[in-house]
Design an enzyme around this catalytic site. Structure first.
Site, PDB file in Angstrom:
ATOM      1  N   SER A 142       7.196   4.021 -16.277  1.00  0.00           N
ATOM      2  CA  SER A 142       8.052   4.574 -15.219  1.00  0.00           C
ATOM      3  C   SER A 142       9.041   5.396 -16.070  1.00  0.00           C
ATOM      4  O   SER A 142       9.319   4.943 -17.276  1.00  0.00           O
ATOM      5  CB  SER A 142       8.722   3.714 -14.229  1.00  0.00           C
ATOM      6  OG  SER A 142       9.723   4.491 -13.406  1.00  0.00           O
ATOM      7  N   TYR A 155      12.928  -4.168 -11.564  1.00  0.00           N
ATOM      8  CA  TYR A 155      11.844  -2.747 -11.973  1.00  0.00           C
ATOM      9  C   TYR A 155      11.918  -2.369 -13.524  1.00  0.00           C
ATOM     10  O   TYR A 155      10.990  -2.228 -14.402  1.00  0.00           O
ATOM     11  CB  TYR A 155      12.131  -1.865 -11.080  1.00  0.00           C
ATOM     12  CG  TYR A 155      10.943  -0.741 -10.877  1.00  0.00           C
ATOM     13  CD1 TYR A 155       9.711  -0.895  -9.988  1.00  0.00           C
ATOM     14  CD2 TYR A 155      11.292   0.342 -11.655  1.00  0.00           C
ATOM     15  CE1 TYR A 155       8.870   0.138 -10.168  1.00  0.00           C
ATOM     16  CE2 TYR A 155      10.198   1.660 -11.463  1.00  0.00           C
ATOM     17  CZ  TYR A 155       9.182   1.207 -10.711  1.00  0.00           C
ATOM     18  OH  TYR A 155       8.137   2.217 -10.715  1.00  0.00           O
TER      19      TYR A 155
HETATM   20  N1  LIG Z   1       6.261   6.897  -7.018  1.00  0.00           N
HETATM   21  C1  LIG Z   1       7.138   7.032  -7.899  1.00  0.00           C
HETATM   22  O1  LIG Z   1       8.245   7.918  -7.901  1.00  0.00           O
HETATM   23  C2  LIG Z   1       6.558   6.348  -9.222  1.00  0.00           C
HETATM   24  C3  LIG Z   1       7.567   6.418 -10.308  1.00  0.00           C
HETATM   25  C4  LIG Z   1       7.312   5.789 -11.559  1.00  0.00           C
HETATM   26  C5  LIG Z   1       6.418   5.009 -11.725  1.00  0.00           C
HETATM   27  N2  LIG Z   1       5.686   4.543 -10.451  1.00  0.00           N
HETATM   28  C6  LIG Z   1       4.600   3.700 -10.632  1.00  0.00           C
HETATM   29  O2  LIG Z   1       3.234   4.328 -10.092  1.00  0.00           O
HETATM   30  C7  LIG Z   1       2.497   3.049  -9.589  1.00  0.00           C
HETATM   31  C8  LIG Z   1       1.779   3.508  -8.534  1.00  0.00           C
HETATM   32  O3  LIG Z   1       2.736   3.600  -7.587  1.00  0.00           O
HETATM   33  P1  LIG Z   1       2.619   4.798  -6.106  1.00  0.00           P
HETATM   34  O4  LIG Z   1       4.024   5.307  -6.369  1.00  0.00           O
HETATM   35  O5  LIG Z   1       1.601   5.651  -6.122  1.00  0.00           O
HETATM   36  O6  LIG Z   1       3.154   3.604  -4.934  1.00  0.00           O
HETATM   37  P2  LIG Z   1       2.207   3.239  -3.736  1.00  0.00           P
HETATM   38  O7  LIG Z   1       3.066   2.067  -2.990  1.00  0.00           O
HETATM   39  O8  LIG Z   1       1.811   4.513  -2.930  1.00  0.00           O
HETATM   40  O9  LIG Z   1       0.878   2.517  -4.299  1.00  0.00           O
HETATM   41  C9  LIG Z   1       0.976   1.447  -5.127  1.00  0.00           C
HETATM   42  C10 LIG Z   1      -0.491   0.743  -4.725  1.00  0.00           C
HETATM   43  O10 LIG Z   1      -0.463  -0.511  -5.574  1.00  0.00           O
HETATM   44  C11 LIG Z   1      -0.921  -1.618  -4.629  1.00  0.00           C
HETATM   45  N3  LIG Z   1      -0.527  -2.729  -4.831  1.00  0.00           N
HETATM   46  C12 LIG Z   1       0.647  -3.468  -4.875  1.00  0.00           C
HETATM   47  N4  LIG Z   1       0.872  -4.610  -5.130  1.00  0.00           N
HETATM   48  C13 LIG Z   1      -0.531  -4.769  -5.626  1.00  0.00           C
HETATM   49  C14 LIG Z   1      -1.177  -6.167  -6.328  1.00  0.00           C
HETATM   50  N5  LIG Z   1      -0.236  -7.439  -6.246  1.00  0.00           N
HETATM   51  N6  LIG Z   1      -2.260  -6.096  -6.592  1.00  0.00           N
HETATM   52  C15 LIG Z   1      -2.992  -4.799  -6.289  1.00  0.00           C
HETATM   53  N7  LIG Z   1      -2.716  -3.736  -5.929  1.00  0.00           N
HETATM   54  C16 LIG Z   1      -1.220  -3.854  -5.411  1.00  0.00           C
HETATM   55  C17 LIG Z   1      -0.609  -1.026  -2.963  1.00  0.00           C
HETATM   56  O11 LIG Z   1      -1.292  -1.620  -2.231  1.00  0.00           O
HETATM   57  C18 LIG Z   1      -0.657   0.385  -3.097  1.00  0.00           C
HETATM   58  O12 LIG Z   1      -2.057   0.847  -2.789  1.00  0.00           O
HETATM   59  C19 LIG Z   1       3.192   1.767  -9.786  1.00  0.00           C
HETATM   60  O13 LIG Z   1       3.135   1.228 -10.993  1.00  0.00           O
HETATM   61  C20 LIG Z   1       4.832   2.526  -9.806  1.00  0.00           C
HETATM   62  O14 LIG Z   1       5.614   1.664 -10.320  1.00  0.00           O
HETATM   63  C21 LIG Z   1       5.946   5.254  -9.276  1.00  0.00           C
END
Ligand SMILES: NC(=O)c1ccc[n+]([C@@H]2O[C@H](COP(=O)([O-])OP(=O)(O)OC[C@H]3O[C@@H](n4cnc5c(N)ncnc54)[C@H](O)[C@@H]3O)[C@@H](O)[C@H]2O)c1
Length: 279
Positions: A142, A155
């Protein structure tokens, strides 16, 4: 890996957000897909969407915090597709709360998913990538893996750790002349379900509802999940070590590099004003 056609790509957290968008972008590139998540219904929907784009898809309900489950899934992928060429360790959650207010249990919950999940996925898939003779490991950190922000200690710790782990792996594989490449991904705000699904430390004062958090995050987040997925796939094709996603991520990364300690003084001041209700 310039051409992804016919490659086998595995991804965690594929039921939503960046993971689902990645699955669809990889389907459009001609990849076979092995997708996992804890959310079975969301995973089914991703499968339907990816199959509609012509991809061969397998799905598995896997909690990335469960090492044995991740290892069993990796074996299942070999049986269903032959060795994978790409692994996207994407599953993740968010947890708000100051380090004083977070319990050790809460910190461990987040670390098990956001850090250990990435380690388990990397370790389980690396041998089959090596057997395939070509491959790419993509770990989703991130912008909060580059810059720390008050109220995000758990985080930040996990995402900084993912970056350290991933950058070290990248150098070690290159030093060993391995054909496997490694990318650390640092998205800024991406419009997904992450804020809606986020947890608040139990001893933090009640803030916004999940819906209010989602709306406020969506107003601030600059980039769509589809655009994020395109940047990640492009980074893989170009063999980039680091992918920054969004103008917000590029700006914050620049600020961190130019003002590595001054940014902390500035954010502490903002946090103090926030605490006293002036922001
Ligand atoms: N959205 C943002 O702004 C952002 C920014 C930086 C990093 N990220 C990272 O991107 C990645 C994806 O996140 P996103 O934004 O698509 O969020 P999201 O909540 O839309 O998707 C996350 C997915 O991970 C799954 N998940 C959660 N816990 C889990 C577990 N224990 N085992 C298996 N699956 C699990 C959830 O069911 C969901 O489908 C994450 O690692 C997040 O930290 C997101």
């Amino acid at each position: 890996m310039r051409n992804l056609t016919g490659r086998v790509a595995a991804a965690t957290g594929a039921a939503s957000g960046i993971g689902r968008a990645l699955a669809l972008a990889l389907a459009a590139e001609g990849c076979e897909l092995a997708l996992s998540d804890v959310d079975e219904a969301g995973l089914e929907e991703t499968r339907r969407l990816a199959e509609a784009r012509g991809a061969k898809v397998s799905i598995a309900q896997v909690d990335v915090a469960d090492r044995e489950a991740v290892e069993a899934w990796a074996e299942q992928v070999v049986r269903a597709h032959g060795a994978a060429h790409l692994i996207f360790n994407n599953a993740g959650v968010a947890l708000s709360g100051t380090i004083s207010n977070l319990t050790v249990d809460e910190l461990e919950w987040l670390m098990r998913i956001n850090f250990w999940g990435v380690v388990y996925g990397t370790k389980a898939f690396l041998p089959q990538l090596e057997r395939a003779g070509a491959g790419h490991i993509v770990n989703i950190s991130s912008v909060f893996g580059l810059i720390a922000v008050p109220g995000n200690g758990a985080y930040n710790a996990a995402k900084f750790a993912v970056r350290g782990f991933t950058e070290c792996l990248s150098m070690e594989l290159e030093a060993a002349r391995s054909p496997i490449q490694v990318t650390s991904v640092h998205p800024g705000g991406i419009r997904t379900q992450i804020a809606r699904n986020a947890r608040l430390a139990r001893s933090e004062p009640e803030g916004m509802s999940a819906e209010e958090r989602h709306d406020s995050f969506t107003n601030m987040a600059r980039t769509t999940a589809d655009a994020a997925a395109r940047s990640i796939v492009d980074g893989v094709k170009r063999g980039k070590r680091r992918v920054l996603i969004g103008s917000d991520a590029r700006l914050l990364s620049g600020i961190q590099r130019i003002f590595p300690t001054l940014y902390q003084t500035a954010l502490a001041r903002i946090a103090r004003r926030w605490e006293s209700g002036r922001v």
